[in-house]
Design a protein around this motif. Structure first.
Motif, PDB file in Angstrom:
ATOM      1  N   ARG A 134       0.824  -1.196   0.000  1.00 32.54           N
ATOM      2  CA  ARG A 134       0.000   0.000   0.000  1.00 32.54           C
ATOM      3  C   ARG A 134       0.864   1.253   0.000  1.00 32.54           C
ATOM      4  NH1 ARG A 134      -4.862   1.046  -1.491  1.00 32.54           N
ATOM      5  NH2 ARG A 134      -3.507   2.315  -2.813  1.00 32.54           N
ATOM      6  N   GLU A 146      -1.263  -1.381  -9.249  1.00 36.57           N
ATOM      7  CA  GLU A 146      -2.592  -1.490  -8.648  1.00 36.57           C
ATOM      8  C   GLU A 146      -3.109  -2.926  -8.719  1.00 36.57           C
ATOM      9  OE1 GLU A 146      -1.683   2.625  -9.329  1.00 36.57           O
ATOM     10  OE2 GLU A 146      -1.627   0.902 -10.691  1.00 36.57           O
ATOM     11  N   HIS A 204      -3.742  -5.477  -5.470  1.00 38.90           N
ATOM     12  CA  HIS A 204      -4.965  -6.255  -5.270  1.00 38.90           C
ATOM     13  C   HIS A 204      -4.630  -7.747  -5.130  1.00 38.90           C
ATOM     14  CE1 HIS A 204      -9.217  -6.941  -5.211  1.00 38.90           C
ATOM     15  NE2 HIS A 204      -9.190  -7.697  -6.295  1.00 38.90           N
ATOM     16  N   ASP A 229      -3.325  -8.228  -1.739  1.00 36.00           N
ATOM     17  CA  ASP A 229      -4.449  -8.186  -0.808  1.00 36.00           C
ATOM     18  C   ASP A 229      -5.132  -9.551  -0.753  1.00 36.00           C
ATOM     19  OD1 ASP A 229      -6.277  -7.125   0.979  1.00 36.00           O
ATOM     20  OD2 ASP A 229      -7.320  -5.872  -0.488  1.00 36.00           O
ATOM     21  N   THR A 242      -9.101  -3.643  -1.013  1.00 37.25           N
ATOM     22  CA  THR A 242      -8.833  -3.010  -2.301  1.00 37.25           C
ATOM     23  C   THR A 242      -9.744  -3.598  -3.367  1.00 37.25           C
ATOM     24  OG1 THR A 242      -7.178  -4.640  -3.009  1.00 37.25           O
ATOM     25  CG2 THR A 242      -6.394  -2.757  -1.712  1.00 37.25           C
TER      26      THR A 242
END
Length: 372
Positions: free
Chosen positions: A106, A322, A326, A329, A348
């Protein structure tokens, strides 16, 4: 396109050879400098690349001709090197996983936004004709509404072939963190982002024995789960089951299968760029192989970095930070779910990356390629 885009490579381990094979002769980029904790390894690599300097990491990060840092360090060092490169005003392209913890990942994305630079991350295998052809088939409605998918990776462990496999069994390693990015990235391209997961995990042995190289026979500790399985709830409603294991011998399961109301797709190994995509339609007597209809043809590691450079400011890179955040995550949520015995909702989401039109090798390898 003007002068080639300057790239500095940090980390010259095994995976760097595949990247350099693609990048060294590509007209879009120029490998300006290389760095490694082992200075001799950096000197040896630079000697094989005309015009490339072997320098310290600090000098590489601030080299005036380096616009993007290719971070090929071990996973535990990904955050440190990426943060330093971003703080120096450089774009970053990272080998998977983005980092070993979600807060670190992050932080990388937030730093990049603040600094006005871009982050890309492997795997870029999902930009090849294998995953992209399957995605095009799904998007074209070939199997109707997608209902579910299965993704399976089974191997007895990397210590059988890797001479220094310690990091595969240290925090940030294991089958999920090491190989999961290929499968989860492919599932995101195929079915979209994930909203929640349920996971379970186990560890077969406390030590592993190195099977090759100068450390042959040496035992190394295992500090992470070596078999992780789970269910991914996609935002669009589909459910994926994921199995990643360093404890089995082999499997006959397709690497990925996608089930729809009107048919099934067998998708090739997402650790490779191409491979057969097979389709079985409702009522058909047998499977049919689909001709490649999307993706970078004959792609190789590094095509994601080329995609990032060529995207410029016109669109997000397809192998983006990005997407990698994800994926991270998803993986860390699966491990938390396994440890806590509960369903975990993700923090996310991400847009499905822009699909890759069928792009011949001579186009993506050329100095000027049409931007899609």
């Amino acid at each position: 396109m003007g002068d080639p885009h300057g790239v500095g490579v940090v980390g010259l381990g095994v995976v760097s050879r595949a990247y350099l094979k693609t990048l060294v002769d590509h007209p879009t980029v120029r490998v300006v400098a290389v760095a490694d904790l082992d200075a001799a390894r950096a000197v040896a690599a630079a000697a094989t690349i005309p015009g490339t300097a072997a320098v310290s990491v600090e000098r590489l990060l601030h080299h005036p001709d380096v616009a993007t840092v290719l971070n090929l360090t071990i996973p535990a060092a990904h955050a440190e090197i990426s943060d330093a490169a971003i703080d120096a005003g450089r774009n970053v392209y990272v080998e998977k996983p983005l980092t070993v913890t979600f807060p670190e990942g992050r932080s990388i994305i937030d730093r990049a936004v603040s600094a006005g630079v871009r982050v890309g991350c492997a795997p870029d295998t999902v930009l090849g004709t294998g995953t992209q052809t399957a995605r095009a088939a799904i998007d074209d409605g070939l199997i109707g509404r997608p209902l579910s998918a299965s993704a399976v990776l089974v191997t007895p462990g990397h210590e059988r072939w890797h001479p220094d496999p310690d990091f595969y069994y240290a925090p940030g390693g294991g089958p999920l963190m090491d190989m999961g990015p290929y499968y989860i990235s492919a599932l995101i391209h195929l079915l979209g982002p994930v909203r929640a997961v349920i996971g379970a995990a186990s560890q077969l042995r406390e030590t592993r024995i190195i099977g090759s190289g100068p450390r042959l026979g040496q035992r190394i500790p295992v500090e992470v789960p070596t078999h992780v399985t789970g269910v991914l709830e996609h935002a669009g409603g589909a459910l994926s089951t994921l199995t990643t294991s360093f404890d089995g011998v082999a499997t006959t399961a397709a690497p990925i299968e996608v089930l729809g109301e009107e048919g099934t797709l067998a998708v090739p190994d997402p650790n490779t760029f191409d491979g057969e995509v097979r389709h079985l339609a409702l009522g058909d007597p047998g499977w049919h192989t689909l001709a490649p209809r999307a993706g970078y043809v004959a792609a190789a590691r590094g095509v994601g970095l080329i995609d990032l450079v060529r995207a410029a400011e016109t669109r997000p890179p397809r192998a983006s930070g990005e997407v990698a955040l994800h994926v991270l995550d998803v993986m860390t949520a699966l491990l938390r779910s396994a440890a806590d015995g509960r369903r975990v909702e993700l923090t996310t989401t991400v847009e499905r990356p822009t699909p890759v039109p069928l792009t011949p090798a001579e186009e993506w390898r050329s100095a000027v390629a049409p931007e899609h």
